[in-house]
Design an enzyme around this catalytic site. Structure first.
Site, mmCIF file in Angstrom:
data_model
loop_
_atom_site.group_PDB
_atom_site.id
_atom_site.type_symbol
_atom_site.label_atom_id
_atom_site.label_comp_id
_atom_site.label_asym_id
_atom_site.label_seq_id
_atom_site.Cartn_x
_atom_site.Cartn_y
_atom_site.Cartn_z
ATOM 1 N N GLU A 1 59.456 56.455 80.270
ATOM 2 C CA GLU A 1 58.342 55.832 79.543
ATOM 3 C C GLU A 1 57.271 55.327 80.508
ATOM 4 N N LYS B 1 58.764 47.940 82.056
ATOM 5 C CA LYS B 1 59.635 48.745 82.935
ATOM 6 C C LYS B 1 58.934 49.016 84.280
ATOM 7 N N TYR C 1 56.660 48.018 76.296
ATOM 8 C CA TYR C 1 57.967 48.313 76.917
ATOM 9 C C TYR C 1 57.760 49.048 78.249
ATOM 10 N N GLY D 1 75.340 48.133 74.492
ATOM 11 C CA GLY D 1 74.397 49.219 74.245
ATOM 12 C C GLY D 1 75.044 50.584 74.463
ATOM 13 N N GLN D 2 74.318 51.618 74.065
ATOM 14 C CA GLN D 2 74.831 52.995 74.211
ATOM 15 C C GLN D 2 75.297 53.278 75.640
ATOM 16 N N LEU E 1 71.502 47.302 82.740
ATOM 17 C CA LEU E 1 71.088 48.097 81.578
ATOM 18 C C LEU E 1 70.471 47.243 80.474
ATOM 19 N N ALA E 2 70.613 45.928 80.548
ATOM 20 C CA ALA E 2 70.108 45.063 79.469
ATOM 21 C C ALA E 2 68.591 45.171 79.374
ATOM 22 N N ALA E 3 68.102 45.325 78.164
ATOM 23 C CA ALA E 3 66.652 45.367 77.937
ATOM 24 C C ALA E 3 66.372 45.305 76.445
ATOM 25 N N GLN E 4 65.168 44.893 76.081
ATOM 26 C CA GLN E 4 64.634 45.221 74.760
ATOM 27 C C GLN E 4 64.208 46.669 74.968
ATOM 28 N N SER F 1 62.623 54.016 83.568
ATOM 29 C CA SER F 1 62.496 54.901 82.399
ATOM 30 C C SER F 1 61.339 55.884 82.542
ATOM 31 N N HIS G 1 68.001 59.954 76.442
ATOM 32 C CA HIS G 1 69.377 60.458 76.347
ATOM 33 C C HIS G 1 70.074 59.801 75.166
HETATM 34 P P1 NDP Z 1 70.481 49.900 73.997
HETATM 35 O O1 NDP Z 1 69.351 49.392 73.204
HETATM 36 O O2 NDP Z 1 71.550 50.693 73.318
HETATM 37 O O3 NDP Z 1 71.195 48.675 74.755
HETATM 38 C C1 NDP Z 1 70.451 47.621 75.292
HETATM 39 C C2 NDP Z 1 71.404 46.546 75.725
HETATM 40 O O4 NDP Z 1 70.661 45.437 76.258
HETATM 41 C C3 NDP Z 1 72.260 45.990 74.585
HETATM 42 O O5 NDP Z 1 73.575 45.780 75.051
HETATM 43 C C4 NDP Z 1 71.589 44.650 74.299
HETATM 44 O O6 NDP Z 1 72.461 43.690 73.764
HETATM 45 C C5 NDP Z 1 71.203 44.254 75.711
HETATM 46 N N1 NDP Z 1 70.276 43.137 75.703
HETATM 47 C C6 NDP Z 1 69.061 43.058 75.103
HETATM 48 N N2 NDP Z 1 68.535 41.834 75.274
HETATM 49 C C7 NDP Z 1 69.451 41.122 75.999
HETATM 50 C C8 NDP Z 1 69.492 39.795 76.478
HETATM 51 N N3 NDP Z 1 68.487 38.930 76.260
HETATM 52 N N4 NDP Z 1 70.576 39.394 77.177
HETATM 53 C C9 NDP Z 1 71.614 40.233 77.392
HETATM 54 N N5 NDP Z 1 71.626 41.498 76.954
HETATM 55 C C10 NDP Z 1 70.557 41.939 76.264
HETATM 56 O O7 NDP Z 1 69.861 50.745 75.212
HETATM 57 P P2 NDP Z 1 70.465 51.990 76.018
HETATM 58 O O8 NDP Z 1 71.898 51.777 76.253
HETATM 59 O O9 NDP Z 1 69.982 53.229 75.371
HETATM 60 O O10 NDP Z 1 69.652 51.884 77.389
HETATM 61 C C11 NDP Z 1 70.174 51.163 78.504
HETATM 62 C C12 NDP Z 1 69.024 50.858 79.466
HETATM 63 O O11 NDP Z 1 68.417 52.076 79.903
HETATM 64 C C13 NDP Z 1 67.895 50.022 78.857
HETATM 65 O O12 NDP Z 1 67.381 49.210 79.889
HETATM 66 C C14 NDP Z 1 66.854 51.065 78.463
HETATM 67 O O13 NDP Z 1 65.569 50.492 78.439
HETATM 68 C C15 NDP Z 1 67.027 52.072 79.578
HETATM 69 N N6 NDP Z 1 66.689 53.441 79.278
HETATM 70 C C16 NDP Z 1 67.282 54.093 78.221
HETATM 71 C C17 NDP Z 1 67.027 55.417 77.975
HETATM 72 C C18 NDP Z 1 67.633 56.139 76.825
HETATM 73 O O14 NDP Z 1 67.135 57.220 76.475
HETATM 74 N N7 NDP Z 1 68.707 55.640 76.225
HETATM 75 C C19 NDP Z 1 66.109 56.190 78.858
HETATM 76 C C20 NDP Z 1 65.572 55.412 79.957
HETATM 77 C C21 NDP Z 1 65.860 54.110 80.143
HETATM 78 P P3 NDP Z 1 72.472 43.284 72.187
HETATM 79 O O15 NDP Z 1 73.520 44.155 71.586
HETATM 80 O O16 NDP Z 1 72.848 41.837 72.253
HETATM 81 O O17 NDP Z 1 71.099 43.519 71.642
HETATM 82 P P1 GDR Z 2 61.536 56.553 72.820
HETATM 83 O O1 GDR Z 2 62.630 56.964 71.727
HETATM 84 O O2 GDR Z 2 60.435 55.769 72.252
HETATM 85 O O3 GDR Z 2 61.159 57.810 73.545
HETATM 86 O O4 GDR Z 2 62.388 55.581 73.777
HETATM 87 P P2 GDR Z 2 62.526 57.120 70.156
HETATM 88 O O5 GDR Z 2 63.725 57.890 69.756
HETATM 89 O O6 GDR Z 2 62.256 55.832 69.478
HETATM 90 O O7 GDR Z 2 61.189 58.024 69.981
HETATM 91 C C1 GDR Z 2 61.113 59.342 70.480
HETATM 92 C C2 GDR Z 2 59.867 60.016 69.910
HETATM 93 O O8 GDR Z 2 60.053 60.247 68.521
HETATM 94 C C3 GDR Z 2 58.861 59.883 67.843
HETATM 95 N N1 GDR Z 2 59.190 59.548 66.457
HETATM 96 C C4 GDR Z 2 59.959 58.517 66.034
HETATM 97 N N2 GDR Z 2 60.634 57.560 66.715
HETATM 98 C C5 GDR Z 2 61.339 56.651 66.012
HETATM 99 N N3 GDR Z 2 62.026 55.700 66.663
HETATM 100 N N4 GDR Z 2 61.359 56.664 64.652
HETATM 101 C C6 GDR Z 2 60.693 57.607 63.923
HETATM 102 O O9 GDR Z 2 60.733 57.615 62.705
HETATM 103 C C7 GDR Z 2 59.961 58.591 64.645
HETATM 104 N N5 GDR Z 2 59.204 59.655 64.280
HETATM 105 C C8 GDR Z 2 58.751 60.217 65.373
HETATM 106 C C9 GDR Z 2 58.324 58.705 68.634
HETATM 107 O O10 GDR Z 2 56.941 58.510 68.344
HETATM 108 C C10 GDR Z 2 58.597 59.180 70.048
HETATM 109 O O11 GDR Z 2 57.549 60.012 70.467
HETATM 110 C C11 GDR Z 2 63.692 55.937 74.217
HETATM 111 C C12 GDR Z 2 64.429 54.606 74.503
HETATM 112 O O12 GDR Z 2 65.774 54.892 74.768
HETATM 113 C C13 GDR Z 2 63.824 53.884 75.703
HETATM 114 O O13 GDR Z 2 64.650 52.763 76.052
HETATM 115 C C14 GDR Z 2 63.754 54.866 76.879
HETATM 116 O O14 GDR Z 2 63.156 54.237 78.001
HETATM 117 C C15 GDR Z 2 62.988 56.108 76.497
HETATM 118 O O15 GDR Z 2 63.634 56.718 75.385
HETATM 119 C C16 GDR Z 2 62.954 57.140 77.628
#
Ligand code: NDP
Ligand code: GDR
Length: 342
Positions: A125, A151, A147, A11-12, A78-81, A123, A177
């Site tokens: 969220e 969390k 989601y 993941g990112q 960090l793993a999550a849907q 998060s 981020h």
């Molecule tokens: P990504 O979606 O980029 O990455 C999620 C990771 O979780 C991937 O590596 C994915 O693997 C893995 N994963 C999902 N399901 C499983 C599983 N069953 N077993 C093992 N690995 C799994 O998310 P981010 O990097 O953006 O976020 C990292 C964490 O931080 C997450 O928990 C997210 O909810 C949380 N978070 C993110 C924020 C953000 O803005 N980015 C803000 C707040 C919280 P695969 O490639 O196999 O799908």
């Molecule tokens: P978020 O991120 O749901 O906040 O979760 P996302 O970028 O999906 O949405 C941010 C905001 O944009 C609005 N939006 C759209 N979103 C998506 N995906 N696609 C669209 O076309 C679109 N148009 C408008 C959404 O309604 C929302 O308000 C992210 C993830 O990284 C989570 O794992 C993390 O926990 C939270 O940020 C903080």
């Protein structure tokens, strides 16, 4: 040399955190699903610098095996849907990984690596339909989607394990981020891609959006709620906050964000403005991307992280978007791999 295990290595944040720790001389073990690891050829140069452990967060044995085998001193969960927008359609899977995956991991650490210092990805969220603004570590949770509810469960279980067993589990309540590594189902990457297509005059994008259609079709980028508001920062800054939480003298919760609230319109204006285009000529609002209930407006009060971790964001919103748009332009200019047989 400190040994750290990262779940969610494809993941990112997993990628950027691994880079951060490797650059500091850490030994890194990346826990991830084998097909995802193998599919990410772009990440293979990074993966060669670490030890991979194939496993699924749905499987307790995989988690226990990774801990017993590597005995990490630090663990970053960090793993999550991670897509709130997808979590209504995948609510049970989301509970299984985002909630129960974390719980399984806490239990495995308790049994097999109890001295390990753990970071857990909570998060913003969790604040959901917000009850106060800005949000800090004491703001009540009010989750608005499956989601976010998952969390909250994981966050509460982290507290239970911390209190009951004295385990070191730090929870980062991180706000949105982003980076060029963001997946295409998130807003900022769609907009960066849209702006890049506008710059290059591409009317039909080679990449697909959440609905499996070209992200840009007929010159238009289809988004959902343009009035939604978020606090967006750069992921490189946020993985550094994770590291600092694990070095802190005690396990605690920290809100991490920029404190600046922007709407989706603001984001579009900035990204298309960067390529000298007017976003209103390119962006449409499509009801299929609207959510049944909206989170927000989420905006961080990160004063505790500033005070206790000496953390503050270093990369501006405009610099972050410029990096993302530039990366999309470069990717669009690179020919795709040879077409599959039809
Ligand atoms: P990504 O979606 O980029 O990455 C999620 C990771 O979780 C991937 O590596 C994915 O693997 C893995 N994963 C999902 N399901 C499983 C599983 N069953 N077993 C093992 N690995 C799994 O998310 P981010 O990097 O953006 O976020 C990292 C964490 O931080 C997450 O928990 C997210 O909810 C949380 N978070 C993110 C924020 C953000 O803005 N980015 C803000 C707040 C919280 P695969 O490639 O196999 O799908
Ligand atoms: P978020 O991120 O749901 O906040 O979760 P996302 O970028 O999906 O949405 C941010 C905001 O944009 C609005 N939006 C759209 N979103 C998506 N995906 N696609 C669209 O076309 C679109 N148009 C408008 C959404 O309604 C929302 O308000 C992210 C993830 O990284 C989570 O794992 C993390 O926990 C939270 O940020 C903080």
């Amino acid at each position: 040399m400190t040994r750290a295990l990262i779940t969610g290595i494809t993941g990112q944040d997993g990628v950027l955190l691994a880079q951060n720790l490797l650059d500091r001389g850490y030994e890194v073990i990346g826990f991830g699903r084998r097909p995802s690891v193998l599919a990410r050829a772009d990440l293979h140069p990074l993966f060669r610098r670490l030890t991979l452990f194939y496993g699924d967060a749905a499987n307790s044995v995989d988690l226990a095996d990774a801990l017993l085998h590597h005995q990490p001193e630090e663990l970053y969960n960090l793993a999550a849907q991670s897509a709130p927008g997808a979590s209504w359609a995948q609510s049970l899977d989301t509970g299984e990984i985002t909630a129960m995956g974390a719980h399984r991991l806490f239990e495995a650490v308790r049994r097999f690596a109890p001295k390990c210092r753990l970071y857990h990805a909570s998060s913003s969220e969790m604040f959901g339909t917000v009850l106060e603004s800005p949000q800090n570590e004491n703001t009540p949770f009010n989750p608005a989607n499956p989601y976010a509810a998952a969390k909250v469960y994981a966050h509460q279980m982290a507290h239970v394990y911390r209190r009951s067993y004295g385990m070191f589990i730090a929870c980062g309540i991180l706000f949105n981020h982003e980076s060029p590594l963001r997946r295409m189902n998130f807003l900022t990457q769609k907009v960066a891609h849209g702006a890049a297509c506008a710059k290059l005059g591409i009317g039909d994008s080679p990449l697909l959006n959440e609905e499996g259609e070209p992200v840009v079709r007929g010159g238009k980028l289809a988004l959902g709620n343009l009035d939604a508001a978020r606090d967006w920062g750069h992921a490189r800054d946020y993985v550094e906050a994770m590291r600092r939480m694990v070095q802190h003298r005690q396990p605690d919760d920290f809100v991490v964000g920029t404190g600046k609230l922007r709407t989706v319109r603001d984001l579009c204006q900035a990204a298309y403005g960067y390529v000298d285009k007017d976003w209103r000529d390119f962006v449409t609002s499509d009801p299929r991307f609207l959510r049944p209930s909206e989170t927000g407006p989420t905006v961080a009060d990160a004063s505790k992280a500033q005070r206790e971790l000496d953390w503050s964001p270093t990369i501006s919103f405009d610099a972050m978007l410029a990096e993302m748009v530039d990366a999309q332009v470069a990717a669009l200019r690179t020919p795709l791999p040879a077409a599959l047989p039809r």
